[in-house]
Design a protein around this motif. Structure first.
Motif, PDB file in Angstrom:
ATOM      1  N   LEU A 193       0.825  -1.203   0.000  1.00  0.00           N
ATOM      2  CA  LEU A 193       0.000   0.000   0.000  1.00  0.00           C
ATOM      3  C   LEU A 193       0.864   1.260   0.000  1.00  0.00           C
ATOM      4  CD1 LEU A 193      -2.844  -1.191   2.390  1.00  0.00           C
ATOM      5  CD2 LEU A 193      -3.086  -0.602  -0.042  1.00  0.00           C
TER       6      LEU A 193
ATOM      7  N   CYS B 103      -0.840   4.939  -1.085  1.00  0.00           N
ATOM      8  CA  CYS B 103      -2.130   4.892  -0.409  1.00  0.00           C
ATOM      9  C   CYS B 103      -2.297   6.044   0.582  1.00  0.00           C
ATOM     10  CB  CYS B 103      -2.245   3.558   0.331  1.00  0.00           C
ATOM     11  SG  CYS B 103      -3.697   3.384   1.388  1.00  0.00           S
TER      12      CYS B 103
ATOM     13  N   LEU C  57      -9.547   3.380   2.329  1.00  0.00           N
ATOM     14  CA  LEU C  57      -8.219   3.534   1.746  1.00  0.00           C
ATOM     15  C   LEU C  57      -8.396   4.101   0.342  1.00  0.00           C
ATOM     16  CD1 LEU C  57      -6.724   0.021   2.637  1.00  0.00           C
ATOM     17  CD2 LEU C  57      -6.895   2.042   4.088  1.00  0.00           C
TER      18      LEU C  57
ATOM     19  N   ILE D 150      -6.413   4.854  -3.269  1.00  0.00           N
ATOM     20  CA  ILE D 150      -5.249   4.541  -4.095  1.00  0.00           C
ATOM     21  C   ILE D 150      -5.323   5.372  -5.369  1.00  0.00           C
ATOM     22  CG2 ILE D 150      -3.890   2.724  -5.163  1.00  0.00           C
ATOM     23  CD1 ILE D 150      -4.427   2.251  -2.190  1.00  0.00           C
TER      24      ILE D 150
END
Length: 289
Positions: A126, A131, A167, A169
């Motif tokens: 991540l 992230c 999260l 991205i």
């Protein structure tokens, strides 16, 4: 006695957190073993548990114009099996090393981050995907880079009144690919000795962006900014791995423990970084073919 609540809405959960500290419970794959271990020694505290498993705002994976949003209740199995782009392959590979199938079915990516173990399998991939985590409280919402969220061993920037809800991205600017490598005493059901995640963005055969992260070699997984800068604009070929020097990993702080010495971890991380870059070069060749 501890308190257990299972709210049905995010607002109910945030109101509860505003009143008193709770331990959020998602998959439970970290909390239950930890409590059982403490109970065996008559040291288990009475936890105030906030079960977030029924909150719809924390579920699902969705694409936006500039990013992918993974709800905090996204399990490892969902991340592995979802129709995410190829540049999520590093995260998928990491997910397949997290415990067994039962753990992957229950454990969540967000829980892995909040547990903040130095050996958390989700953190390096991540980090290599740039992230950000989204936190919510009754006072509002904020987003933090993952590197600013995890502060050290079992320590995060989450306030007691906040809940990690998603999260984020960002989409890469160029064609991208990623990978994840983990060294342990065996292939599965193992805590890592060292692990490496890497993401490369490539255009016209050259690296336009590189993000690499090493886990289990510091109190929290670390990006390698000097190496990332050195890889910039290099041809994406087999010579890429020769760019990596020991000094590029000088920011790591491995420890000696039962799984390996600090020197072994440092050497293993160097080897894994080079192998990760070679894997990405090979993957790019296959994609081009």
């Amino acid at each position: 006695m501890g308190v257990y609540i299972r709210p049905n809405t995010l607002s109910q959960a945030l109101d509860a957190l505003a009143e008193r500290p709770y331990t959020p419970l998602a998959g439970g794959t970290d909390i239950y073993p930890a409590q059982a271990n403490l109970a065996a020694w008559n040291r288990a505290p009475d936890l105030h548990v906030l079960d977030i498993s029924a909150l719809p705002d924390l579920q699902g994976i969705e694409e936006t114009s500039g990013a992918w949003r993974l709800g905090a209740l996204t399990t490892w199995t969902a991340a592995i099996e979802s129709d995410l782009p190829v540049w999520f392959d590093g995260l998928r590979k990491a997910g397949r090393t997290v415990g067994g199938r039962q753990i992957q079915n229950r454990g969540t990516l967000a829980g892995n981050l909040c547990n903040a173990s130095p050996a958390a399998d989700g953190v390096p991939p991540l980090l290599a995907l740039d992230c950000e985590v989204e936190l919510a409280s009754t006072a509002g919402r904020r987003r933090l880079p993952l590197s600013d969220f995890i502060l050290g061993n079992r320590s995060t920037a989450r306030r007691p009144d906040e809940l990690l809800i998603a999260l984020w991205i960002p989409k890469p600017r160029q064609a991208a690919r990623s990978t994840f490598l983990k060294l342990g005493a065996r292939n599965y059901l193992v805590i890592s000795i060292a692990m490496v995640a890497a993401t490369l963005e490539v255009h016209d055969g050259r690296v336009t962006a590189a993000r690499l992260a090493v886990g289990s070699c510091s109190a929290a997984a670390q990006r390698l900014p000097d190496l990332e800068a050195a890889l910039q604009d290099k041809p994406c070929d087999a010579a890429l791995a020769t760019t990596v020097e020991a000094d590029h990993l000088s920011g790591l702080a491995p420890i000696d423990d039962v799984r390996g010495s600090a020197d072994y971890r440092r050497d293993a991380a160097l080897t894994l970084v080079r192998r990760a870059l070679l894997d990405l070069v090979d993957a790019g060749s296959e994609m081009a073919a």
